[in-house]
Design a protein around this motif. Structure first.
Motif, short mmCIF file in Angstrom:
data_model
loop_
_atom_site.label_atom_id
_atom_site.label_comp_id
_atom_site.label_asym_id
_atom_site.label_seq_id
_atom_site.Cartn_x
_atom_site.Cartn_y
_atom_site.Cartn_z
N GLN A 42 0.84 -1.19 0.00
CA GLN A 42 0.00 0.00 0.00
C GLN A 42 0.88 1.25 0.00
N VAL A 43 0.45 2.29 -0.69
CA VAL A 43 1.13 3.58 -0.67
C VAL A 43 0.23 4.58 0.05
N ASP A 44 0.74 5.14 1.14
CA ASP A 44 0.00 6.11 1.94
C ASP A 44 0.45 7.53 1.62
N VAL A 45 -0.50 8.46 1.67
CA VAL A 45 -0.22 9.89 1.47
C VAL A 45 -0.45 10.62 2.78
N PHE A 46 0.45 11.51 3.13
CA PHE A 46 0.30 12.32 4.34
C PHE A 46 -0.70 13.43 4.08
N GLN A 47 -1.70 13.53 4.93
CA GLN A 47 -2.75 14.53 4.78
C GLN A 47 -2.42 15.80 5.58
N SER A 48 -2.97 16.92 5.14
CA SER A 48 -2.69 18.21 5.78
C SER A 48 -3.13 18.24 7.23
N TYR A 49 -4.13 17.42 7.59
CA TYR A 49 -4.61 17.39 8.97
C TYR A 49 -3.78 16.45 9.84
N GLY A 50 -2.71 15.89 9.28
CA GLY A 50 -1.75 15.15 10.08
C GLY A 50 -1.89 13.65 10.10
N ASP A 51 -2.76 13.09 9.26
CA ASP A 51 -2.94 11.65 9.23
C ASP A 51 -2.44 11.10 7.89
N TRP A 52 -2.31 9.77 7.81
CA TRP A 52 -1.91 9.11 6.58
C TRP A 52 -3.11 8.39 5.98
N TRP A 53 -3.20 8.41 4.64
CA TRP A 53 -4.35 7.79 3.98
C TRP A 53 -3.87 6.92 2.83
N GLU A 81 8.77 12.83 1.51
CA GLU A 81 8.45 12.52 2.91
C GLU A 81 6.95 12.47 3.17
N HIS A 82 6.15 12.84 2.17
CA HIS A 82 4.70 12.73 2.29
C HIS A 82 4.17 11.42 1.72
N ARG A 83 5.06 10.46 1.47
CA ARG A 83 4.67 9.13 1.03
C ARG A 83 5.34 8.08 1.91
N ARG A 84 4.61 7.05 2.22
CA ARG A 84 5.16 5.91 2.92
C ARG A 84 4.46 4.67 2.38
N ILE A 85 5.00 3.50 2.67
CA ILE A 85 4.38 2.26 2.20
C ILE A 85 4.13 1.32 3.38
N ARG A 86 3.13 0.47 3.20
CA ARG A 86 2.81 -0.57 4.19
C ARG A 86 2.88 -1.91 3.47
N ALA A 87 3.75 -2.78 3.92
CA ALA A 87 4.00 -4.06 3.26
C ALA A 87 3.61 -5.22 4.17
N GLY A 93 -4.59 -0.32 5.74
CA GLY A 93 -4.33 0.65 6.78
C GLY A 93 -3.95 0.08 8.13
N THR A 94 -3.69 -1.22 8.20
CA THR A 94 -3.33 -1.82 9.47
C THR A 94 -2.44 -3.04 9.25
N GLY A 95 -1.59 -3.34 10.23
CA GLY A 95 -0.73 -4.51 10.16
C GLY A 95 0.48 -4.28 9.27
N GLY A 96 1.24 -5.33 9.10
CA GLY A 96 2.42 -5.27 8.25
C GLY A 96 3.51 -4.37 8.81
N VAL A 97 4.38 -3.92 7.91
CA VAL A 97 5.48 -3.04 8.30
C VAL A 97 5.42 -1.78 7.45
N ILE A 98 5.89 -0.67 8.03
CA ILE A 98 5.87 0.63 7.36
C ILE A 98 7.29 1.04 7.02
N ARG A 99 7.46 1.55 5.81
CA ARG A 99 8.72 2.15 5.39
C ARG A 99 8.42 3.49 4.72
N TYR A 100 9.34 4.44 4.91
CA TYR A 100 9.16 5.77 4.35
C TYR A 100 9.95 5.92 3.05
N VAL A 101 9.50 6.83 2.22
CA VAL A 101 10.11 7.02 0.89
C VAL A 101 11.28 7.99 0.97
#
Length: 264
Positions: A42-53, A81-87, A93-101
């Motif tokens: 999954q590729v997450d985007v950092f939102q202006s309100y401070g959460d990842w989607w 830095e406004h992108r991260r992944i969940r593998a 949106g839950t579980g796995g491991v997170i890595r930043y771009v």
């Protein structure tokens, strides 16, 4: 360096085995598990309100490199830095491991011949992944090995289940068929806006006359997959799962040499 030491590339035999404009989700698919697609993240985007989607997907090339859609890594406020992944997880949106771009490299022909031509990039992670049964590298198609028409292929992702619908919690997959490129291009040219341009570097895939199955919003960057090989990267389409409007993926075989050279 030999290709086999970088990541796996195999020849597709030819035997049967937005997405931006409309977004990217799986329509009329079924639940599946990440063990069936351990290269998918999954590729997450950092939102202006401070959460990842979660907004897109990507495919693991190596422990520190991914393959995705260029349009998933751009925008007015885009920063790596406004992108991260969940593998390594079946669930959105839950579980796995997170890595930043760290950074991404878009193909130099992106948006040159058409709005979504060369919609492909490689993405460098700040920290490497660790391989496991649920985290593995993808096998990508060999250079120039373009698919014939009417071959069964699979979309997989966490995108919307219809154009106006919600997004699933569980990973979805659906089987469709490749569509003649020239026929697809002509239909899009005649019946849709000028920004819907199908080029020879794209794969159209869906159910041509009946519709009903497709990728959709949120599936961008994920795989078009067959016979154990990632042959396309989900890119764009008109709405989702409509007759005569198949989904369009970037044809990996047009860019394999560039991928191998760039993702070192």
């Amino acid at each position: 360096m030999m290709w086999s030491t970088v990541f796996t590339i195999i020849l597709f035999s030819g035997a049967a085995v937005g997405r931006t404009l409309h977004g990217g989700r799986i329509v009329n698919g079924n639940n599946t598990r990440i063990e069936n697609y351990p290269f998918l993240v999954q590729v997450d985007v950092f939102q202006s309100y401070g959460d990842w989607w979660p907004s897109c997907s990507a495919n693991i090339l190596k422990v520190n490199w991914l393959l995705s859609a260029a349009h998933c890594f751009e925008g007015r406020d885009y920063k790596p830095e406004h992108r991260r992944i969940r593998a390594g997880t079946t669930f959105k949106g839950t579980g796995g491991v997170i890595r930043y771009v760290d950074y991404d490299i878009k193909h130099p022909d992106y948006r040159v011949a058409a709005r979504y031509d060369a919609d492909i990039n490689v993405v460098k992670l700040l920290e490497p992944l660790l391989y496991s049964p649920v985290i593995q590298k993808a096998t990508i198609n060999v250079a120039g090995n373009h698919l014939p028409n009417n071959i069964p292929v699979i979309y997989a992702g966490w995108g919307r289940t219809d154009f106006f619908g919600g997004q699933p919690y569980i990973l979805q997959h659906v089987s469709v068929y490749t569509v003649d490129n020239a026929m697809c291009a002509e239909y899009y040219r005649k019946h849709n806006r000028s920004d819907y341009t199908v080029t020879p570097n794209m794969i159209c895939a869906g159910l041509w006359e009946e519709g009903g199955k497709d990728a959709c919003t949120g599936d961008s960057g994920g795989p078009l997959y067959t016979g154990g090989v990632v042959v396309g990267i989900v890119s764009w389409g008109h709405l989702c799962a409509e007759p005569f409007n198949p989904g369009v993926a970037t044809d990996v075989a047009s860019y394999t040499d560039w991928i191998v050279k760039t993702a070192r």
